[in-house]
Scaffold this active site. Structure first.
Site, PDB file in Angstrom:
ATOM      1  N   THR A  44       0.824  -1.206   0.000  1.00  0.00           N
ATOM      2  CA  THR A  44       0.000   0.000   0.000  1.00  0.00           C
ATOM      3  C   THR A  44       0.862   1.262   0.000  1.00  0.00           C
ATOM      4  OG1 THR A  44      -0.252  -0.302   2.387  1.00  0.00           O
ATOM      5  CG2 THR A  44      -2.047  -1.051   0.989  1.00  0.00           C
ATOM      6  N   TYR A 107     -12.844  -1.572   1.551  1.00  0.00           N
ATOM      7  CA  TYR A 107     -14.114  -0.921   1.219  1.00  0.00           C
ATOM      8  C   TYR A 107     -15.337  -1.821   1.402  1.00  0.00           C
ATOM      9  CZ  TYR A 107     -17.774   1.843  -0.873  1.00  0.00           C
ATOM     10  OH  TYR A 107     -18.940   2.522  -1.053  1.00  0.00           O
ATOM     11  N   TYR A 133      -2.059  -9.224   5.871  1.00  0.00           N
ATOM     12  CA  TYR A 133      -1.818  -7.819   6.216  1.00  0.00           C
ATOM     13  C   TYR A 133      -3.113  -7.220   6.746  1.00  0.00           C
ATOM     14  CZ  TYR A 133      -0.548  -2.855   5.404  1.00  0.00           C
ATOM     15  OH  TYR A 133      -0.298  -1.505   5.537  1.00  0.00           O
ATOM     16  N   ARG A 138      -7.168   1.689   7.187  1.00  0.00           N
ATOM     17  CA  ARG A 138      -7.187   1.964   5.750  1.00  0.00           C
ATOM     18  C   ARG A 138      -8.212   1.109   4.996  1.00  0.00           C
ATOM     19  NH1 ARG A 138      -2.520   5.268   4.184  1.00  0.00           N
ATOM     20  NH2 ARG A 138      -3.396   5.156   2.095  1.00  0.00           N
ATOM     21  N   LYS A 161       1.305  -9.267   8.977  1.00  0.00           N
ATOM     22  CA  LYS A 161       1.719  -7.893   9.252  1.00  0.00           C
ATOM     23  C   LYS A 161       0.550  -7.251   9.982  1.00  0.00           C
ATOM     24  CE  LYS A 161       2.746  -3.447   7.033  1.00  0.00           C
ATOM     25  NZ  LYS A 161       2.827  -2.707   5.753  1.00  0.00           N
ATOM     26  N   ILE A 203       7.503  -4.322   9.054  1.00  0.00           N
ATOM     27  CA  ILE A 203       7.458  -3.860   7.664  1.00  0.00           C
ATOM     28  C   ILE A 203       7.259  -2.358   7.767  1.00  0.00           C
ATOM     29  CG2 ILE A 203       6.214  -3.945   5.476  1.00  0.00           C
ATOM     30  CD1 ILE A 203       5.646  -6.885   6.025  1.00  0.00           C
TER      31      ILE A 203
END
Length: 294
Positions: A44, A107, A133, A138, A161, A203
């Site tokens: 991202t 979303y 992840y 987000r 992550k 990360i």
């Protein structure tokens, strides 16, 4: 390979918004020189949301080419459609990519069962190692520890992550999973605490411009020398925080250009350049961190 300081690499672009090969090469060499453990290409932070799939694949393969087996490359392959995530992941099989980092669907806000079925389908249709992840701020959905536990039973799902910044998550996940399942922080501000609680690395966005410092923090932390790790991290705390006063990767791209790691801080719309007030705060943060131009 998947512990220590792993960089969530920015995707450098020229003034017209096209991929900048020379800046990408410079970034890769910078990370190899400073002993970054691995590179995440087009996660991202690498602006996966605004690259076409063709561009996405091109950048990952170019990163692989320029790295030339000197550092492991992890490909970002997340998507909000399961079929797209599978297709993108399969594209990198037998390419030399070490693993894929797969963000939760964004979303559409799937349920925990939907998240389980999504990652199960990717696992069953591909062979490449997968790192889950989770970044609810987000994506709009949260991959809970119980679901992570179920997914950890798939042999090619090797870790997560975890970017919630919630340190209580570590013990919750550790209680439910196998010992060889990787726990990697996705939040620079809390990464050192994350490792002290049993995580194996980070990360990192900060590593884009502070590769040596992040490498040293992780090296000391994984050896159990948290006094030395904290002495370095103390200088970076303001930087960790300031990198997110505007949406990532706006601040980190501006700093990478400022520090001469890339030629331009171009972003794809709807992302825009760092504001003047943000630039002043970033200047203060790198001065405090004592980060020098490359």
């Amino acid at each position: 390979m998947f512990t220590g300081s792993i960089v969530a690499l920015i995707t450098p672009m020229d003034e017209k918004g096209q991929i900048c090969r020379s800046s990408l090469k410079k970034l890769i060499n910078y990370h190899i020189h400073n002993k970054t453990t691995a590179i995440v290409s087009v996660g991202t932070t690498g602006e996966s949301a605004t690259l076409s799939q063709e561009e996405h694949i091109k950048v990952v393969m170019l990163t692989l080419e320029l790295a030339d087996n000197r550092i492991p490359i992890i490909a970002g392959t997340g998507a909000n459609a399961t079929t797209e995530a599978i297709s993108l992941t399969k594209r990198f099989e037998k390419s030399g990519i070490a693993a894929c980092l797969t963000v939760t669907p964004y979303y559409n806000r799937p349920t925990q069962e939907g998240l389980y079925q999504h990652f199960k389908a990717i696992s069953e249709n591909t062979e490449i190692p997968q790192i889950l992840y989770n970044v609810p701020s987000r994506t709009g959905c949260d991959l809970l520890p119980e679901t992570v536990s179920k997914l950890s039973n798939f042999k090619n799902i090797i870790g997560i992550k975890e970017a919630t910044g919630d340190l209580s998550r570590i013990n919750k996940i550790k209680e439910l999973i196998k010992n060889d399942f990787l726990l990697i922080s996705g939040d620079d501000t809390t990464a050192l605490d994350f490792m002290q609680l049993g995580g194996q690395g980070v990360i990192s966005v900060t590593a884009n411009i502070a590769a040596k410092e992040m490498m040293k923090i992780c090296t000391y932390a994984l050896k159990g020398d948290f006094i030395k790790a904290r002495s370095i991290n103390k200088r970076l705390i303001l930087l960790h925080e300031t990198l997110f006063i505007e949406p990532n990767p706006i601040p980190i791209k501006w700093l990478a250009r400022k520090l001469r790691l890339i030629k331009y801080d171009t972003l794809r719309l709807p992302m825009t350049l760092a504001s003047n007030s943000t630039q002043l705060k970033l200047e203060k943060a790198i001065q405090y961190a004592n980060i020098k131009k490359y």
